[in-house]
Design an enzyme around this catalytic site. Structure first.
Site, PDB file in Angstrom:
ATOM      1  CD  GLU A 195     -10.589   5.262  -1.229  1.00  0.00           C
ATOM      2  OE1 GLU A 195     -10.863   5.360  -0.007  1.00  0.00           O
ATOM      3  OE2 GLU A 195      -9.754   4.464  -1.672  1.00  0.00           O
ATOM      4  CB  CYS A 251     -10.271  -1.589   0.086  1.00  0.00           C
ATOM      5  SG  CYS A 251     -11.861  -0.842   0.509  1.00  0.00           S
ATOM      6  CG  ASP A 282      -9.801   0.979   7.459  1.00  0.00           C
ATOM      7  OD1 ASP A 282     -10.893   1.364   7.907  1.00  0.00           O
ATOM      8  OD2 ASP A 282      -9.306   1.415   6.406  1.00  0.00           O
TER       9      ASP A 282
END
Lengths: 158, 158
Positions: free
Chosen positions: B60, B85, B148
């Site tokens: 993103e 996230c 991540d």
């Protein structure tokens, strides 16, 4: 665990230098720095929306990037001259950055309680140099400042 | 305002291509794409933590960066193969991105209600191709996946 002996105010200096450099470049004067648990400098960064025409580079995300991949951020200290926006607050929360040192939260309040509620240690410095630099930029270039925080005259209040 | 005639499922394709490319590169297979109000493609991006050793590049944030500076994001559509996230949710909220299309939220639930509460239109596709690709990566490289999303074995539960 971050040492109790760290002088958080001293950690502001490299972040403030970045903010001042950004101001001289005509950019949004927000600087940041990432430190290890012992107060060792890992990286510095600054907002470069204007300089690189890149809206993704806030001070905090730049310092995060420059430090490269890290096993954990729980023991790290992120210093920023201005209270983090949602974008940077989300970064802090996702990567579990343990401590955030905030130069000032007068020109932009950020979401410091949201970070505290997520277990982040937040240290507020209320540094007048950070306040004055940011206020000067907002007065000179409200258009760029509003763009940087996602506020547009064309948007309805949100 | 985003047109009611847009086929959101069709917008997934460039994001999924990015995710597949990331997988082939050995990276975290999350892809994204940013569209204008009429469904016109502005940019694509993919996670490149592994490829560029850069922890700041999520799908993103990469698509956001590649689209350059925009006056407003209220009329934009951000498509991502996986639920965003906190870092990417914060980006969406700060810049008031109007619509987010989510390929899947099974492998990672994200914070979709938090986005909805902030006024973001969230479209969930539950696409099996996105699910399978992500599940395959998590099975193969749980270490990189955990890195991540900021989860580390060395961290206590948070």
């Amino acid at each position: 665990m971050v040492s109790g002996l760290i002088n958080f105010a001293a950690l502001l200096e490299p972040a403030l230098e970045q903010a001042q450099l950004g101001f001289e470049e005509g950019g949004v004067p927000v600087g940041a720095a990432l430190f290890g648990a012992e107060g060792n400098l890992l990286s510095v960064g600054r907002n470069r929306r204007v300089q690189e025409e890149d809206p993704s580079i806030h001070g905090e995300t730049d310092a995060f990037r420059k430090a490269g991949r890290q096993k954990t951020y729980r023991d790290k200290i992120l210093v920023t001259t201005l209270a983090p926006c949602w974008y940077c607050s989300g970064l802090i929360r996702q990567f579990n950055i343990g401590t955030v040192v905030v130069g000032e939260s007068t020109n932009f309040a950020g979401h410091l309680d949201w970070l505290r509620d997520a277990g982040v240690k937040v240290v507020e410095l209320n540094d007048p140099r950070c306040m004055q630099l940011m206020a000067r930029f907002i007065e000179q270039r409200p258009d760029i400042w509003n763009e940087d925080i996602g506020e547009c005259e064309c948007d309805a209040p949100h």
